[in-house]
Design an enzyme around this catalytic site. Sequence first.
Site, PDB file in Angstrom:
ATOM      1  N   TYR A  46       7.393   6.821  17.116  1.00 24.54           N
ATOM      2  CA  TYR A  46       7.219   7.882  16.105  1.00 24.54           C
ATOM      3  C   TYR A  46       8.246   7.687  15.002  1.00 24.54           C
ATOM      4  O   TYR A  46       9.412   7.450  15.288  1.00 24.54           O
ATOM      5  CB  TYR A  46       7.397   9.277  16.723  1.00 24.54           C
ATOM      6  CG  TYR A  46       6.138  10.102  16.587  1.00 24.54           C
ATOM      7  CD1 TYR A  46       5.679  10.464  15.319  1.00 24.54           C
ATOM      8  CD2 TYR A  46       5.404  10.488  17.695  1.00 24.54           C
ATOM      9  CE1 TYR A  46       4.499  11.179  15.180  1.00 24.54           C
ATOM     10  CE2 TYR A  46       4.227  11.205  17.558  1.00 24.54           C
ATOM     11  CZ  TYR A  46       3.779  11.555  16.291  1.00 24.54           C
ATOM     12  OH  TYR A  46       2.615  12.251  16.155  1.00 24.54           O
ATOM     13  N   GLU A  48       8.121   9.668  11.640  1.00 19.11           N
ATOM     14  CA  GLU A  48       7.812  10.518  10.476  1.00 19.11           C
ATOM     15  C   GLU A  48       8.940  10.422   9.460  1.00 19.11           C
ATOM     16  O   GLU A  48      10.117  10.454   9.810  1.00 19.11           O
ATOM     17  CB  GLU A  48       7.628  11.972  10.928  1.00 19.11           C
ATOM     18  CG  GLU A  48       6.258  12.218  11.515  1.00 19.11           C
ATOM     19  CD  GLU A  48       6.071  13.664  11.980  1.00 19.11           C
ATOM     20  OE1 GLU A  48       6.994  14.478  11.857  1.00 19.11           O
ATOM     21  OE2 GLU A  48       4.975  13.958  12.486  1.00 19.11           O
ATOM     22  N   ASP A 192      -8.537   2.061  -8.193  1.00 19.50           N
ATOM     23  CA  ASP A 192      -8.718   1.866  -6.753  1.00 19.50           C
ATOM     24  C   ASP A 192      -9.285   0.455  -6.584  1.00 19.50           C
ATOM     25  O   ASP A 192     -10.458   0.223  -6.826  1.00 19.50           O
ATOM     26  CB  ASP A 192      -9.681   2.926  -6.214  1.00 19.50           C
ATOM     27  CG  ASP A 192     -10.000   2.728  -4.730  1.00 19.50           C
ATOM     28  OD1 ASP A 192      -9.645   1.665  -4.172  1.00 19.50           O
ATOM     29  OD2 ASP A 192     -10.624   3.633  -4.139  1.00 19.50           O
ATOM     30  N   THR A 218      -7.174  -0.741  -0.175  1.00 21.65           N
ATOM     31  CA  THR A 218      -7.193  -0.964   1.256  1.00 21.65           C
ATOM     32  C   THR A 218      -6.512  -2.321   1.484  1.00 21.65           C
ATOM     33  O   THR A 218      -6.299  -3.085   0.550  1.00 21.65           O
ATOM     34  CB  THR A 218      -8.625  -1.059   1.821  1.00 21.65           C
ATOM     35  OG1 THR A 218      -9.280  -2.144   1.182  1.00 21.65           O
ATOM     36  CG2 THR A 218      -9.400   0.213   1.575  1.00 21.65           C
ATOM     37  N   LYS A 221      -9.958  -5.672   3.154  1.00 24.54           N
ATOM     38  CA  LYS A 221     -11.156  -6.249   2.550  1.00 24.54           C
ATOM     39  C   LYS A 221     -10.810  -7.668   2.081  1.00 24.54           C
ATOM     40  O   LYS A 221     -10.504  -8.513   2.918  1.00 24.54           O
ATOM     41  CB  LYS A 221     -11.688  -5.307   1.475  1.00 24.54           C
ATOM     42  CG  LYS A 221     -12.131  -3.969   2.110  1.00 24.54           C
ATOM     43  CD  LYS A 221     -12.645  -2.947   1.131  1.00 24.54           C
ATOM     44  CE  LYS A 221     -12.966  -1.654   1.868  1.00 24.54           C
ATOM     45  NZ  LYS A 221     -13.378  -0.569   0.948  1.00 24.54           N
ATOM     46  N   ARG A 227      -6.769  -3.099   9.056  1.00 21.47           N
ATOM     47  CA  ARG A 227      -7.354  -1.900   8.483  1.00 21.47           C
ATOM     48  C   ARG A 227      -6.249  -0.966   7.994  1.00 21.47           C
ATOM     49  O   ARG A 227      -5.383  -0.577   8.771  1.00 21.47           O
ATOM     50  CB  ARG A 227      -8.102  -1.198   9.627  1.00 21.47           C
ATOM     51  CG  ARG A 227      -9.423  -0.632   9.351  1.00 21.47           C
ATOM     52  CD  ARG A 227     -10.307  -0.736  10.591  1.00 21.47           C
ATOM     53  NE  ARG A 227     -11.222  -1.786  10.268  1.00 21.47           N
ATOM     54  CZ  ARG A 227     -12.124  -1.678   9.311  1.00 21.47           C
ATOM     55  NH1 ARG A 227     -12.274  -0.580   8.621  1.00 21.47           N
ATOM     56  NH2 ARG A 227     -12.895  -2.678   9.022  1.00 21.47           N
TER      57      ARG A 227
HETATM   58  C1  LIG Z   1     -13.418   0.766   1.098  1.00 18.01           C
HETATM   59  C2  LIG Z   1     -13.031   1.652  -0.019  1.00 18.01           C
HETATM   60  C3  LIG Z   1     -12.233   2.781   0.182  1.00 18.01           C
HETATM   61  C4  LIG Z   1     -11.958   3.406   1.540  1.00 18.01           C
HETATM   62  O1  LIG Z   1     -11.371   2.670   2.461  1.00 18.01           O
HETATM   63  P1  LIG Z   1     -11.345   3.157   4.000  1.00 18.01           P
HETATM   64  O2  LIG Z   1     -10.243   2.350   4.549  1.00 18.01           O
HETATM   65  O3  LIG Z   1     -12.688   2.880   4.546  1.00 18.01           O
HETATM   66  O4  LIG Z   1     -11.019   4.614   3.987  1.00 18.01           O
HETATM   67  C5  LIG Z   1     -11.788   3.504  -0.924  1.00 18.01           C
HETATM   68  N1  LIG Z   1     -12.138   3.119  -2.161  1.00 18.01           N
HETATM   69  C6  LIG Z   1     -12.941   2.068  -2.392  1.00 18.01           C
HETATM   70  C7  LIG Z   1     -13.279   1.711  -3.791  1.00 18.01           C
HETATM   71  C8  LIG Z   1     -13.418   1.303  -1.331  1.00 18.01           C
HETATM   72  O5  LIG Z   1     -14.231   0.263  -1.564  1.00 18.01           O
END
Ligand SMILES: *Cc1c(COP(=O)(O)O)cnc(C)c1O
Length: 423
Positions: A46, A48, A192, A218, A221, A227
Amino acid sequence: MNQDIIFDLIEKEKQRQIKGIELIASENFVSEDVMKAAGSVLTNKYAEGYPGRRYYGGCEIVDDIEQIAIDRAKELFGAEFVNVQPHSGAQANAAVFLACLKPGETVMGLDLAHGGHLTHGSPVNFSGLTYNPVFYKVNKEDGRINYEEMVETALREKPKLIIIGASAYSRDYDYKKFREVANEVGAVLMADISHPSGLIAKGILNDPMPYCDIVTTTTHKTLRGTRGGMIMLGKDFENPFGHKTPKGELKLMSQILDSAVFPGTQGGPLEHIIAAKAITFNEALSDNYFNYILQVLKNAQTLSKALVERGFDIISGGTDNHLMLIDLHNKNITGKAAEKLLEQADITCNKNMIPYDDRSPFITSGIRLGTAAVTTRGLKEEDMIKIADFINDVISDPENETTINKVKAEVNLLMNSKPLFQW
Ligand SMILES: *Cc1c(COP(=O)(O)O)cnc(C)c1O
């Protein structure tokens, strides 16, 4: 000994991943090192708070790990501030919304049906339920963002937060245009980059850092990590909405964002995942990764060209990044049926709405394909031509089991020649 059935299922999933062609644009295969860290004893801890200011004892070692993750992310993206604690991309975005908006205030993002993400104002997501979303769109003719309409919408609606980014948009962004209108209406500008982050980190796509106040991504990807999510600031930036501390002075955006992640939207950080992120960033800093991500782009462009040559209608006609969206109208098949059919041949992808789609999100008129995962498997341009043929064969002859079985056998043969999971 009685092994938990879960391990049998994990082994089955492993075999599924090994034998199939993975074209889901948001997926990838992590390294053994990333996997080791993600499955390590750090899950027991933990912590925090943040490095040097935790609410628990025994955090010296995880402090070092988290600080290394932060420093590597800063180097990779040229960021001045990074928070590596968001559990996912959605969590990173939730923290930004909390930091920048009061409930009911206006946020502008790309329409979900035009490639945008759920967390950019969808009515079924916290972002659309708690705030007032307005959207910009892509042109029907060329599938590219309609910048003129985006500016008009911003001037009319005066959003407090403008979001650049998508889950199914194959073109690059004009960040400067967004910056100009954000300045004009006094909005915070966020990119994003969840999908193209790996291409951006290696300079293959335009860099949002010089233009955007906040960048979220993220890590699983194109970045090819565990993840997770993270939040970055490109430059020293004071919150234009004047968040006040109890003493009355303006708080730095970095402090506001840290508080918005913890305690704002999360509890304890996942230090095993943060360690895996640190390893991911180190891998992404390497020349090997540059070669990888360049091959991802080459593969995507080869695949989209080969599909066009086989009569497929790619939205916007091609791709600048790792993904493409196919409009299946001229193939007389829905996205849902195409996804199912391809899965029978061990090719995995996802049905996807196309801009101005006349079908529901459960049916759709398109599929989305990406090359990040197959490139990790070692596939090159010549394999993309084969994949275009596989897809064409199956979709052109949907009733024919013999065709599907023949393609499936070829898919399995190709993937068996590309080893995965050496551990
Ligand atoms: C995949 C994605 C997310 C969310 O990611 P998670 O890890 O699935 O919550 C947010 N914004 C965009 C543009 C994405 O492609």
